[in-house]
Design an enzyme around this catalytic site. Structure first.
Site, PDB file in Angstrom:
ATOM      1  N   ASP A  78      -2.896   0.111  -2.453  1.00  0.00           N
ATOM      2  CA  ASP A  78      -2.146  -0.323  -3.632  1.00  0.00           C
ATOM      3  C   ASP A  78      -3.039  -1.029  -4.655  1.00  0.00           C
ATOM      4  OD1 ASP A  78      -2.738  -2.616  -2.326  1.00  0.00           O
ATOM      5  OD2 ASP A  78      -0.686  -3.364  -2.166  1.00  0.00           O
ATOM      6  N   CYS A  81      -6.354  -3.322  -1.721  1.00  0.00           N
ATOM      7  CA  CYS A  81      -6.792  -3.081  -0.351  1.00  0.00           C
ATOM      8  C   CYS A  81      -8.069  -3.825   0.014  1.00  0.00           C
ATOM      9  CB  CYS A  81      -6.940  -1.588  -0.083  1.00  0.00           C
ATOM     10  SG  CYS A  81      -8.004  -0.763  -1.258  1.00  0.00           S
ATOM     11  N   HIS A 254     -10.848   3.373  -1.936  1.00  0.00           N
ATOM     12  CA  HIS A 254     -10.042   2.677  -0.920  1.00  0.00           C
ATOM     13  C   HIS A 254     -10.875   1.996   0.164  1.00  0.00           C
ATOM     14  CE1 HIS A 254      -6.599   1.653   1.405  1.00  0.00           C
ATOM     15  NE2 HIS A 254      -7.060   2.297   2.451  1.00  0.00           N
TER      16      HIS A 254
END
Lengths: 261, 249
Positions: A78, A81, A254
């Site tokens: 989101d 992370c 990510h």
């Protein structure tokens, strides 16, 4: 002026399209985020293989990671992370390192006044600080499950993220002379902090990691899994040379948590 | 359910804190939550000095999302002011249109200070912004004293003589960079994922322009007035031509 008419006349429709795209983008993000825990349970690294079944480059790197790390935890993608993974991995580490926990707690307590002197509004800062300390105190209680559950409560979990973002911003501003060289685009360190560090859901870059790990003096090793030639996921340590207590896996856009063997 | 409840509780804690912080009215602003709903507040602000709003007192609502302070508040003005339409959400760069620019360390006070500071700026081109003359705005400012809110009463009683706390460094930086714009509530696109904000709408104005209002003066003016009229004119002409062809055939 006539030429202006044409460019401006089409603008509203274009913007409407943009807004719709942004809207759709947000809905997709929301869907993803709802389906993934803020901090997941431990899982085997082999679970990554299924995501890259036709990708020899990634598969080789996963094999190599599997030799070095016993498992991983996924974090919700989101935009928070990095901060969330960092916080959970470090707090989990502190559960079994009591001396460091005491040091960290002291540092965390002091950080409030430092951030207020940095110019953050006192009463909202206190709000974040108090909730952050509530979570920090859970480490002292030594209950892993409670810590894990708290990190999966949106409110508490997000407050921890906010506070780490503020610490990161404070560090960048304190050492602005150094960090200004790493900021892309024509903006000051303060502008960068307002645009890329303090708002929630903004993704983290090297500069965030360097600032946070330096501010808290916590060694972070990030394993980069990308399209690079190497057969292993290359490691970068932040700040360079410090003992590592948080291991993170980076895949483009990510971060997740890694546990070394 | 657990998750939702807890997410809410940090918001509740935060709003209680803000209610305490704002419990004393000041000479510039006052705000308080409704008795039965911590997520809806009413506020009163004084029009900035040396502007056409000087002497005016303006009242409005603040709607807070359940995710507050991770998501921004919405502001709705109720007192006629000549700057913004009443009963419409207005949009600052700290608003739900651009949640990415809202910061959790801002607060209701920050939003009100920014609103006051932004009142005298020109709202040209943005929907929801009204193009009243300075005289009309001045006269509305005078009339505003007699305006009363159904739940809060006479708004001229809602401000005090106490000086507001001086702005922090963070607040003054924000106020220098904030941009408000009107929201087009007719162009409702899709329901929002937030309970408190019933709808998300489209804005037809520029992206918020930080410290950069003047260079867009002409662009905005053209976009809002002449440009739009031209489009309507062209559309009308085309439809007449099409209709003529249709009927003559």
């Amino acid at each position: 002026m006539d030429s202006n008419h044409e460019t401006t006349a089409t603008k509203p429709e274009g913007l409407e399209q943009d807004e719709l795209i942004i809207q759709q983008h947000r809905e997709i993000e929301k869907e993803i985020s709802d389906s993934i825990l803020l901090i997941g349970e431990k899982e085997e690294l082999t679970s990554l293989q299924t995501e890259y079944i036709n990708d020899p480059v990634y598969l080789t790197k996963i094999q190599d990671l599997n030799k070095k790390y016993k498992c991983m935890r996924r974090a919700r993608p989101d935009g928070n992370c990095f901060f969330r993974s960092f916080a959970f991995a470090y707090f989990e580490y502190l559960l079994s390192h009591n001396e460091e926990y005491k040091h960290f707690k002291e540092r965390a307590l002091k950080s409030k006044d430092e951030l207020i002197s940095c110019g953050f509004t006192q009463f909202t800062l206190e709000d974040f600080h108090d909730t952050f300390m509530e979570v920090v105190n859970l480490i002292g209680e030594g209950q892993h499950e409670k810590l894990y559950d708290t990190f999966n409560m949106q409110g508490y979990s997000d407050y921890v993220v906010v506070y780490l973002r503020l610490i990161t911003s404070g560090q960048l501003q304190k050492d602005a002379e150094f960090y200004k060289h790493f900021i892309e685009g024509d903006r000051t360190v303060v502008e960068f902090c307002h645009q890329e560090v303090e708002p929630m859901f903004k993704e983290s870059d090297h500069i965030h990691i360097i600032a946070l790990s330096t501010a808290l003096n916590v060694g972070v090793r990030v394993r980069y899994m990308d399209r690079g030639e190497s057969s292993e996921a290359i490691a970068h340590d932040f700040p360079e040379g410090s003992p590592v207590c948080v291991h993170l896996l980076y895949r483009p856009g990510h971060y997740d948590i890694l546990y070394s063997r | 359910m657990q998750l939702q409840y807890n997410s809410k509780s940090t918001a509740v804690k935060r709003l209680m804190r803000e209610a305490k912080e704002l419990s004393e009215p000041t000479d510039e602003y006052s705000a308080h939550p409704l008795e039965d709903n911590l997520f809806e507040w009413h506020f009163t602000i004084r029009g900035p000095q040396a502007s056409e709003y000087d002497g005016g007192i303006y009242h409005g609502r603040i709607l807070l999302p359940t995710e507050y302070p991770m998501k921004p508040p919405n502001i709705i003005l109720l007192t006629p002011n000549g700057r913004w339409e009443t009963n419409k959400k207005i949009c600052l760069s700290i608003s739900s249109h651009h949640p990415e620019t809202w910061q959790p360390s801002w607060s209701i006070r920050t939003a009100l200070l920014a609103l006051i500071a932004f009142m005298p700026t020109n709202g040209r081109g943005s929907l929801g912004a009204l193009e009243y003359t300075p005289e009309e705005r001045s006269s509305l400012a005078k009339k505003s004293h007699t305006w009363a809110c159904d739940s809060c009463g006479q708004i001229s009683d809602l401000l005090a003589n106490n000086k507001a706390k001086p702005m922090t460094k963070e607040e003054s930086e924000l106020i220098n960079s904030v941009t408000f714009k009107g929201e087009d509530s007719e162009k409702v696109s899709k329901p929002s994922d937030q309970q408190k904000q019933e709808v998300q709408s489209n804005a037809i104005n520029e992206e918020p322009v930080i410290n950069n209002i003047t260079p867009n003066f002409f662009k905005d003016a053209l976009c809002s007035d002449i440009g739009m009229y031209l489009i309507y004119l062209i559309i009308a002409l085309i439809s007449i031509l099409v209709a003529r062809r249709f009927y003559s055939a």
